[in-house]
Structure formats: structure tokens, C-alpha cells
Design an enzyme around this catalytic site. Structure first.
Site, PDB file in Angstrom:
ATOM      1  CD  GLN A  47      -1.972  -2.245   1.619  1.00 42.23           C
ATOM      2  OE1 GLN A  47      -1.114  -2.539   2.458  1.00 42.23           O
ATOM      3  NE2 GLN A  47      -2.788  -3.137   1.077  1.00 42.23           N
ATOM      4  CB  CYS A  74      -4.260   0.437   5.911  1.00 41.89           C
ATOM      5  SG  CYS A  74      -2.839  -0.678   5.744  1.00 41.89           S
ATOM      6  CG  HIS A 151     -11.935  -7.564   6.417  1.00 46.35           C
ATOM      7  ND1 HIS A 151     -10.680  -8.053   6.149  1.00 46.35           N
ATOM      8  CD2 HIS A 151     -11.789  -6.228   6.619  1.00 46.35           C
ATOM      9  CE1 HIS A 151      -9.808  -7.052   6.200  1.00 46.35           C
ATOM     10  NE2 HIS A 151     -10.440  -5.947   6.478  1.00 46.35           N
ATOM     11  CG  ASN A 182      -9.660  -6.579   2.402  1.00 47.82           C
ATOM     12  OD1 ASN A 182      -8.618  -6.415   1.782  1.00 47.82           O
ATOM     13  ND2 ASN A 182     -10.478  -5.557   2.691  1.00 47.82           N
ATOM     14  CD  GLU A 200      -3.866  -6.527   2.768  1.00 53.44           C
ATOM     15  OE1 GLU A 200      -4.142  -5.412   2.256  1.00 53.44           O
ATOM     16  OE2 GLU A 200      -2.987  -6.685   3.634  1.00 53.44           O
ATOM     17  CB  CYS A 209      -4.474  -8.235   6.494  1.00 61.63           C
ATOM     18  SG  CYS A 209      -5.845  -7.144   6.090  1.00 61.63           S
ATOM     19  N   GLY A 212      -7.787  -7.250   8.731  1.00 63.50           N
ATOM     20  CA  GLY A 212      -8.196  -8.663   8.632  1.00 63.50           C
ATOM     21  C   GLY A 212      -8.138  -9.345   9.979  1.00 63.50           C
TER      22      GLY A 212
HETATM   23  N1  LIG Z   1      -6.433  -4.262   1.200  1.00 62.82           N
HETATM   24  C1  LIG Z   1      -7.237  -3.478   2.159  1.00 62.82           C
HETATM   25  C2  LIG Z   1      -6.448  -2.224   2.600  1.00 62.82           C
HETATM   26  C3  LIG Z   1      -5.174  -2.570   3.380  1.00 62.82           C
HETATM   27  C4  LIG Z   1      -5.480  -3.329   4.649  1.00 62.82           C
HETATM   28  C5  LIG Z   1      -4.313  -4.047   5.318  1.00 62.82           C
HETATM   29  N2  LIG Z   1      -3.000  -3.877   4.740  1.00 62.82           N
HETATM   30  C6  LIG Z   1      -4.314  -3.796   6.827  1.00 62.82           C
HETATM   31  O1  LIG Z   1      -3.252  -3.845   7.458  1.00 62.82           O
HETATM   32  O2  LIG Z   1      -5.438  -3.617   7.360  1.00 62.82           O
HETATM   33  C7  LIG Z   1      -8.563  -3.070   1.481  1.00 62.82           C
HETATM   34  O3  LIG Z   1      -8.609  -2.991   0.248  1.00 62.82           O
HETATM   35  O4  LIG Z   1      -9.536  -2.827   2.221  1.00 62.82           O
END
Ligand SMILES: N[C@H](CCC[C@H](N)C(=O)O)C(=O)O
Length: 269
Positions: A47, A74, A151, A182, A200, A209, A212
């Protein structure tokens, strides 16, 4: 224009952080974010994180997946920017305002209150979100949670053997999820420990994540599988997630700065 960046990560989920809270930067676009994130022709990251001034919080954090898409939350980057900022702060994000607190080599983040309504995930039509009547064999009957971002969480006997590189994109792009999703695959090891792997949205398989881990912990708690504070073990390391009686989620874990550099904006614009 020469632009400085800070390369950071949270349990191996890595970021290119651009700090535009002082002097501004040219307008970030999805194509520039994707170019910066490219691991062969750019700097490379999961990211791109852009910090800007905020009128409602101490600062604003914008999040761009490596596919260029701007998203709402994030978790791992929240800890990284807490480390960078170096003090407790409120942070405006597209998914709501969070609070970050640096804590011994990482940070603790108040991620706010999760949402469970089908239209809050969002799903394309009404459905029970605790045990969804759907399947992408051998994965089935997940729980859906929005923790700022969407999610879906599958509980399985052994998360290590799930072909997430095949099933992840299939589920991420299913029309049931109008904003994509996700994809979390979890094994409950005890009432205080969950093992988790994540595909993700907009970034693919990552080493960790944070959102997540929050979504999975809350889903397991809603199902009565774990206590209200759990360790979530991801490929990159472990996070502690607590879901308080007031409904707010707290995530605690490490963050790190890898190196600093700079790039010529016009080379990526
Ligand atoms: N891929 C996620 C964003 C990054 C989340 C992840 N890198 C974290 O640490 O929460 C989305 O599209 O909602």
C-alpha cells in the site's frame, strides 16, 4: 519535484509513506500509486500511504492499494504512522477517525466499532452476515464484517492448506461484494489464539493484514469461538486484538521503519 518517502512495514505488510502534512505534494492518482507500488519498476509496496493535514483530526491518512485503488482503512499502516508521528494522535481516514498510540516498538490503535449489517459490509443483497449461506468450495458459510473496510472470514480446520491464491481473487471479485472484499481464512487454535492468512482486496496475498486480524477476531467472538481478547498469528507475526464491551476494537502490535529515500515525481506521473 523531488519527493521524500519512508519505507515502513507492519509484520511485513509494507508501505511507501509520503508525508504531505507540511508542504503539499502534487495530486496523487491511482496510476501514480500503482506505479510507486510496483515491485519491479517502482519502489514496491502493498500500500502507498499519504499523510495530509485534516480539519477534523490531528492528520489524515489516505490509503492506496498496490492496484491503485483508494480504500478506507489499513490497520498495519495505522501502527506504522503512529511510530512515525511519535505521539498519540487522532487520524482521519475514509473509513472513520481512529486513534493511534505508539507503544514499545509498535503501536496500539483504537479501530472503532465494527459493522455487521449486509448493507454496511456491503453485500449486493440482504443476507445473514454471521453465517452466510454461500460457498466457494471448499470454503463456505463465512462471516462478513466491516472494520472501516469490507472483510469476509472463513473458519477452516487448517488455514495453511487452503489454495488462497486461487480462491482469493475469485471471492474478492464476486458480484456479491459490490465494493469487492478482503478474504480471510482462519483456524481457531484455542480460545485465545487464531491462525490467519489473508488475500487482500487490491493487493493480493500479504504477510499480514491488521484490519483482517480485527475482522477475524470479531467474527470468532460473535461465533463464541474465542475470548474477547485474542492473539492473531499471521505469516508475518502476531497481533493482539481486543473487542471491548463498548464495542470498540483495539489492535496492538509492532511496526518498523525500513529505510528512507526520495524519487522524482515526474518519473511516476
Ligand atoms: N487491502 C485493504 C487495505 C489494506 C489493509 C491491510 N493492509 C491492513 O493492514 O489492514 C482493502 O482494500 O480494504
Amino acid at each position: 519535484m523531488r519527493v521524500p518517502f519512508i519505507k515502513m512495514h507492519g509484520l511485513g505488510n509494507d508501505f511507501v509513506v509520503l508525508d504531505a502534512r507540511g508542504e503539499g505534494l502534487p495530486t496523487m492518482t491511482p496510476s501514480i500509486a500503482a506505479a510507486l507500488a510496483d515491485r519491479r519498476t517502482g519502489i514496491g509496496c502493498d500500500q502507498v500511504i499519504l499523510l495530509e493535514p485534516s480539519e477534523t483530526a490531528d492528520f489524515r491518512m489516505r490509503i492506496f492499494n498496490s492496484d491503485g485503488g483508494e480504500v478506507e482503512a489499513c490497520g498495519n499502516a495505522s501502527r506504522a504512522v503512529a511510530l512515525l508521528h511519535g505521539a498519540e494522535a487522532s487520524v482521519e481516514t475514509a473509513g472513520g477517525t481512529i486513534r493511534v498510540q505508539p507503544a514499545n516498538g509498535g503501536a496500539s490503535v483504537d479501530m472503532g466499532v465494527p459493522r455487521f449489517g449486509w448493507e454496511e459490509i456491503p453485500l449486493a443483497y440482504a443476507m445473514d452476515t454471521l453465517t452466510m449461506p454461500v460457498a466457494w468450495e471448499p470454503l463456505k458459510n463465512p462471516t462478513a464484517v466491516n472494520v472501516g473496510n469490507p472483510h469476509v472470514v472463513f473458519f477452516v480446520e487448517n488455514s495453511d492448506v487452503v489454495q488462497l491464491d486461487r480462491l482469493g481473487p475469485e471471492i474478492e471479485h464476486d458480484p456479491l461484494f459490490p465494493e469487492r472484499v478482503n478474504v480471510n481464512v482462519a483456524t481457531v487454535e484455542s480460545r485465545r489464539r487464531i491462525c490467519l492468512r489473508v488475500w487482500e482486496r487490491g493487493a493480493g496475498l500479504t504477510r499480514a493484514c491488521g484490519t483482517g486480524a480485527c475482522a477475524t477476531a470479531v467474527a470468532a467472538m460473535r461465533r463464541g469461538l474465542v475470548e474477547r481478547e485474542v492473539e492473531v498469528r499471521l505469516p508475518g507475526g502476531t497481533l493482539t486484538i481486543a473487542w471491548a464491551e463498548d464495542g470498540r476494537i483495539t489492535m496492538t502490535g509492532p511496526a518498523a521503519e525500513a529505510y528512507r529515500g526520495s524519487f522524482e515525481w515526474d518519473d511516476f506521473a
